[in-house]
Every structure is written in C-alpha cells, then in structure tokens.
Design a protein around this motif. Structure first.
Motif, mmCIF file in Angstrom:
data_model
loop_
_atom_site.group_PDB
_atom_site.id
_atom_site.type_symbol
_atom_site.label_atom_id
_atom_site.label_comp_id
_atom_site.label_asym_id
_atom_site.label_seq_id
_atom_site.Cartn_x
_atom_site.Cartn_y
_atom_site.Cartn_z
ATOM 1 N N PRO A 287 0.824 -1.211 0.000
ATOM 2 C CA PRO A 287 0.000 0.000 0.000
ATOM 3 C C PRO A 287 0.858 1.261 0.000
ATOM 4 C CG PRO A 287 -0.801 -1.588 1.611
ATOM 5 C CD PRO A 287 0.530 -2.086 1.142
ATOM 6 N N GLN A 288 0.410 2.287 -0.735
ATOM 7 C CA GLN A 288 1.156 3.533 -0.851
ATOM 8 C C GLN A 288 0.340 4.712 -0.336
ATOM 9 O OE1 GLN A 288 2.872 2.190 -5.186
ATOM 10 N NE2 GLN A 288 3.130 4.327 -4.569
ATOM 11 N N SER A 289 1.061 5.766 0.014
ATOM 12 C CA SER A 289 0.443 6.961 0.561
ATOM 13 C C SER A 289 -0.343 7.733 -0.489
ATOM 14 C CB SER A 289 1.524 7.876 1.140
ATOM 15 O OG SER A 289 0.995 9.152 1.475
ATOM 16 N N THR A 290 -1.393 8.413 -0.028
ATOM 17 C CA THR A 290 -2.144 9.333 -0.889
ATOM 18 C C THR A 290 -1.620 10.756 -0.767
ATOM 19 O OG1 THR A 290 -3.788 9.791 0.831
ATOM 20 C CG2 THR A 290 -4.227 7.933 -0.649
ATOM 21 N N GLY A 291 -0.663 10.976 0.129
ATOM 22 C CA GLY A 291 -0.092 12.302 0.291
ATOM 23 C C GLY A 291 -0.961 13.264 1.066
ATOM 24 N N THR A 292 -1.974 12.756 1.761
ATOM 25 C CA THR A 292 -2.925 13.632 2.449
ATOM 26 C C THR A 292 -2.750 13.636 3.962
ATOM 27 O OG1 THR A 292 -4.558 11.828 2.489
ATOM 28 C CG2 THR A 292 -4.659 13.374 0.640
ATOM 29 N N GLY A 293 -1.685 12.998 4.455
ATOM 30 C CA GLY A 293 -1.426 13.014 5.884
ATOM 31 C C GLY A 293 -2.117 11.880 6.615
ATOM 32 N N PRO A 294 -2.103 11.922 7.954
ATOM 33 C CA PRO A 294 -2.683 10.828 8.747
ATOM 34 C C PRO A 294 -4.202 10.796 8.647
ATOM 35 C CG PRO A 294 -2.022 12.656 10.159
ATOM 36 C CD PRO A 294 -1.501 12.976 8.789
ATOM 37 N N ILE A 326 3.996 7.903 -13.123
ATOM 38 C CA ILE A 326 3.968 6.455 -13.340
ATOM 39 C C ILE A 326 5.300 6.038 -13.944
ATOM 40 C CG2 ILE A 326 2.835 4.552 -14.523
ATOM 41 C CD1 ILE A 326 0.268 6.162 -14.504
ATOM 42 N N GLU A 327 5.976 5.100 -13.300
ATOM 43 C CA GLU A 327 7.320 4.701 -13.716
ATOM 44 C C GLU A 327 7.401 3.187 -13.912
ATOM 45 O OE1 GLU A 327 9.629 8.312 -11.337
ATOM 46 O OE2 GLU A 327 9.482 6.319 -10.398
ATOM 47 N N SER A 328 8.535 2.751 -14.445
ATOM 48 C CA SER A 328 8.824 1.311 -14.632
ATOM 49 C C SER A 328 7.749 0.627 -15.452
ATOM 50 C CB SER A 328 8.985 0.614 -13.268
ATOM 51 O OG SER A 328 10.000 1.238 -12.504
ATOM 52 N N GLY A 329 7.295 1.309 -16.516
ATOM 53 C CA GLY A 329 6.318 0.707 -17.414
ATOM 54 C C GLY A 329 4.952 0.503 -16.793
ATOM 55 N N GLY A 330 4.690 1.234 -15.725
ATOM 56 C CA GLY A 330 3.389 1.108 -15.055
ATOM 57 C C GLY A 330 3.466 0.420 -13.722
ATOM 58 N N ALA A 331 4.631 -0.136 -13.375
ATOM 59 C CA ALA A 331 4.757 -0.935 -12.158
ATOM 60 C C ALA A 331 4.943 -0.100 -10.901
ATOM 61 C CB ALA A 331 5.930 -1.902 -12.290
ATOM 62 N N ARG A 332 5.146 1.218 -11.052
ATOM 63 C CA ARG A 332 5.450 2.033 -9.883
ATOM 64 C C ARG A 332 4.746 3.373 -9.963
ATOM 65 N NH1 ARG A 332 10.095 5.567 -8.622
ATOM 66 N NH2 ARG A 332 10.294 5.731 -6.356
ATOM 67 N N LEU A 333 4.171 3.799 -8.830
ATOM 68 C CA LEU A 333 3.623 5.143 -8.685
ATOM 69 C C LEU A 333 4.545 5.944 -7.770
ATOM 70 C CD1 LEU A 333 -0.215 4.576 -8.095
ATOM 71 C CD2 LEU A 333 0.912 5.298 -10.201
ATOM 72 N N ARG A 334 4.956 7.118 -8.239
ATOM 73 C CA ARG A 334 5.787 8.001 -7.412
ATOM 74 C C ARG A 334 4.982 9.245 -7.068
ATOM 75 N NH1 ARG A 334 9.458 12.079 -8.859
ATOM 76 N NH2 ARG A 334 9.423 11.363 -11.035
ATOM 77 N N LEU A 335 4.738 9.451 -5.777
ATOM 78 C CA LEU A 335 3.952 10.579 -5.311
ATOM 79 C C LEU A 335 4.665 11.887 -5.615
ATOM 80 C CD1 LEU A 335 1.518 11.649 -3.631
ATOM 81 C CD2 LEU A 335 2.943 11.349 -1.600
ATOM 82 N N LEU A 336 3.967 12.801 -6.295
ATOM 83 C CA LEU A 336 4.535 14.101 -6.636
ATOM 84 C C LEU A 336 4.010 15.211 -5.736
ATOM 85 C CD1 LEU A 336 4.473 13.892 -10.545
ATOM 86 C CD2 LEU A 336 6.424 13.534 -9.018
ATOM 87 N N ASP A 337 2.685 15.379 -5.674
ATOM 88 C CA ASP A 337 2.117 16.442 -4.856
ATOM 89 C C ASP A 337 0.610 16.268 -4.762
ATOM 90 O OD1 ASP A 337 1.095 17.251 -7.332
ATOM 91 O OD2 ASP A 337 2.415 18.977 -7.524
ATOM 92 N N THR A 338 -0.010 17.125 -3.956
ATOM 93 C CA THR A 338 -1.464 17.239 -3.922
ATOM 94 C C THR A 338 -1.820 18.695 -4.167
ATOM 95 O OG1 THR A 338 -1.568 17.633 -1.540
ATOM 96 C CG2 THR A 338 -1.721 15.349 -2.270
#
Length: 398
Positions: A287-294, A326-338
């Motif tokens: 599971p990955q963060s949504t960047g919105t805090g706790p 979206i990186e690695s051909g779709g295999a990775r999401l890198r959080l940028l900002d909200t």
C-alpha cells in the motif's frame, strides 16, 4: 462507498450528504423544473441552447432523491481550450443517476438508478441534444453505484453497492437494454471490519476484453470473472484479497494493460497490482500513501493519462487531487504532490478525451471544477471558476 444515497442512511450518506443540502439548495438546477409526477420517462425538461463551435458534450450525474439534488442527467458543454462549462438542460425521468457510461458507438448513454430497487437506464443521444430515454431494467439488487459497457458494446455491467452483487444486461443494436442475464452476489469472503456485508463498488472490463473485474469495498476483495459473450454469464476465475479494512473502491488500468491501480477508501492508500491477462490474476504490491497526511481522506477514484505517464487521485475528505508519476512501465507510482480541488468532496474525476482537461465533480459543494493538464509535467492548473451543478457526483466529458 457511494455516499449520498437514501438506500443506506449510514455509510451511503455518511459524509456526502452532510452539507449537500445547504450547498445545493442555493444553486440553479442544470435544466428547467420538472413537470408533474405523471411525466413519461422519455420526456426532456429543457430545450438545449446552441453550442459554440469549440464546445464538446458533458454529462453530469447527480442524486435526485436528496434535497437540493438534480432533476435527472445534467446536460452541458465545455470549451476544450478554456475549460469553461455551459449548462444546456437536463434529461429527466432517471432517478438518482449517480454514475454514467457511454456506449462504444457513442450513440447511447447509460445511467445507474441508485435506489433501493436498483435499475439501469439507457438514453439515446441525438445530435440536436433532444436525447430520449429508452427505458430501464432492474439490476436485481440495491443501490447500483457503477456501470460500464463491455468493449464489444453488447453487454452492460453494473455493481449493486447495497446488496454486493454484479449484474449483466444485454445491449440491443438500438442501444436499448434487455432483461438481465446474470446476477452474481459476493457471498464470500466474510465482510471486513465494520462492514455488514459485501458492497460491490465498481465493475469494469480489462483493456484486452478478456476479463471482468469487480471491486468490493465490503469484503476487501477484487474479483476477476470470465464473461461468456454469447450467454452474458460470469464465471469467477480469480480473486485478490486486500488488507482487512482497506475498503477498495475503484481500480484503473494502465494503458499497457499489465498493471492496475486500486484506490482504497477506508485505509487511505493506493495499491499497484500486476495483472496477468491470461489468467486474470492480480498480484498486489505494498500500500502507498495518498499524500494527504494521517487519517483517512476517503480516496474516491484514480484516473490515468492516455500516455500512461501520470495518475491522479481524488481525495474527498482532503478536498484535493494527488498527482503521481507512473514509472517502470506502469509498475510504480511516485507521489509528486497534492493540489486543492477547488470544491468540497470530489466524488468523481474524469479526463477529457484529449487528455488536456481534468474534471472533478464535487458532491458537497454542488460544483464541477476543471483543470488544465500539462502533458509533459502532469501539473494541474485550475481553468477558472467552478460550475454550479446540483449535488454533482459524476462528470462524463466526451
């Protein structure tokens, strides 16, 4: 959870309806007031206004059963260069059309009727804007909140949130719907923490057309089915169990068809899954963060750009849009900002066909906000003032 439907006054209206009454009551409807209760389902409520040369169609979903809600499917146009929205009318005779989908032929629109006696309705689209309701069919369940059309154009798939089931209807050459051919209830595994039963929230077809995937918030499971395209029946071939209490709501495929992104409503995460097109099996990453805090911000929906470079997530509680590379051909999401969504409680987001605009339907503020999308950086820039639309819960730009 769908939030805003009278079917389930607990979870379904838990947040979405809290301020919708006050916000929506002061806003104009998308079209003229309704006729008497005896009007036929095929009547339209308003004569569309002439379209500008650059205008493109925009359809808006709402709840008709709440105070300050809409009168049916909202009609509008948008300017592709500026993002400006202009209301043009409303198609009446469809109750609680909270989610909309277009037939591949682009000649028929489908809407859920998110009510206790769930139904789906077909609307024939006409060039002059005088669209005609073709009629509805029972989904066999309660509170349908999502639907999609199989790529063949021959089958309509719908998800009954209230009863945790998935329905299939045949689509005639005219776009009209036939009697239901399938109803599958998610009877196992047991419901997740705090859930009273299954809650099917989405049903879509994989990009290759080989499988149907159904997301169930109530039991934290994504089911993969094979669709018999002759009989319109479903056979389960695989299932993915997510973390208990995750509350998966919607998933979105990468354009390559090899990866899926799942938005988890209850634990405030996003999960990247590998997809095997041959078996239909999903394999989940961490599971990955949504960047919105706790805490939870009730993530609603992910959309992915046509080139597969960026993904955007609507966060209802945080009133923001999260941007991922979206990186690695779709295999990775890198959080940028909200970024702030410019409205309250973004229930649904959608990209224009060109990919140049992103629309957010904000349920509690009864508005639709529009963003310009920078195709190189993925950055979002607010296009202008919000458009008033009663209890806006779905935006479908064509």
């Amino acid at each position: 959870m769908g939030m805003g439907n009278a079917v389930h006054p607990g979870r379904r209206r838990f947040i979405g309806a809290l301020s919708a009454v006050a916000a929506a009551a002061a806003l104009p409807a998308c079209g003229a007031p309704p006729d008497s209760a005896s009007r036929s389902r095929s009547q339209m409520a308003a004569t569309p206004t002439p379209r500008a040369r650059t205008a493109r169609p925009l359809f808006l979903g709402t709840y008709t059963s709440v105070e300050g809600g809409g009168k049916g499917i909202g009609l509008a146009t948008y300017d592709e260069s500026t993002g400006r929205i202009t209301g043009t009318g409303v198609v009446e005779g469809v109750g609680d059309p909270s989610y909309l989908a277009l037939h591949p032929s682009r000649r028929t629109l489908y809407a859920v009727d998110e009510q206790e006696a769930g139904a789906v309705t077909a609307v024939r689209l006409v060039e002059d804007g005088r669209h005609r309701v073709l009629g509805g069919r029972s989904t066999g369940g309660a509170g349908p909140c999502h639907l999609s059309v199989h790529p063949s154009g021959r089958w309509l798939l719908s998800a009954n949130y209230g009863s945790g089931s998935v329905a299939v209807h045949p689509v005639a050459a005219s776009g009209a719907l036939g009697e239901r051919t399938e109803l599958v209830t998610h009877s196992s595994p047991p419901p997740g923490p705090g859930q009273q039963g299954p809650h099917a929230h989405q049903v879509v077809t994989s990009p290759d057309g080989g499988h149907v995937l159904a997301v169930d918030l109530g039991n934290d499971t994504v089911y993969t089915y094979g669709l018999d395209t002759s009989a319109g029946t479903l056979t389960e071939v695989s299932r993915l169990s997510l973390q208990a209490g995750a509350g998966p709501r919607h998933l979105t495929f990468h354009p390559s068809g090899r990866h899926v992104y799942v938005a988890n409503e209850l634990d405030n995460t996003v999960v990247v899954c590998a997809y095997d097109r041959w078996s239909g099996e999903l394999t989940a990453g961490e599971p990955q963060s949504t960047g919105t805090g706790p805490g939870t911000s009730y993530p609603a929906q992910l959309v992915v750009t046509g080139d597969g470079g960026f993904a955007y997530l609507a966060n209802r509680g945080h009133n923001s849009l999260t941007r991922y590379a979206i990186e690695s051909g779709g295999a990775r999401l890198r959080l940028l900002d909200t970024v702030p969504v410019g409205g309250d409680f973004p229930r649904n987001i959608a990209l224009s066909p060109s990919g140049g605009l992103l629309f957010a339907a904000n349920q509690r503020s009864s508005t639709v906000t529009v963003f310009h999308v920078d195709k190189k950086s993925g950055e979002l820039r607010l296009a202008g003032p919000a458009f008033s639309s009663p209890v806006a819960v779905c935006a479908l730009p064509l």
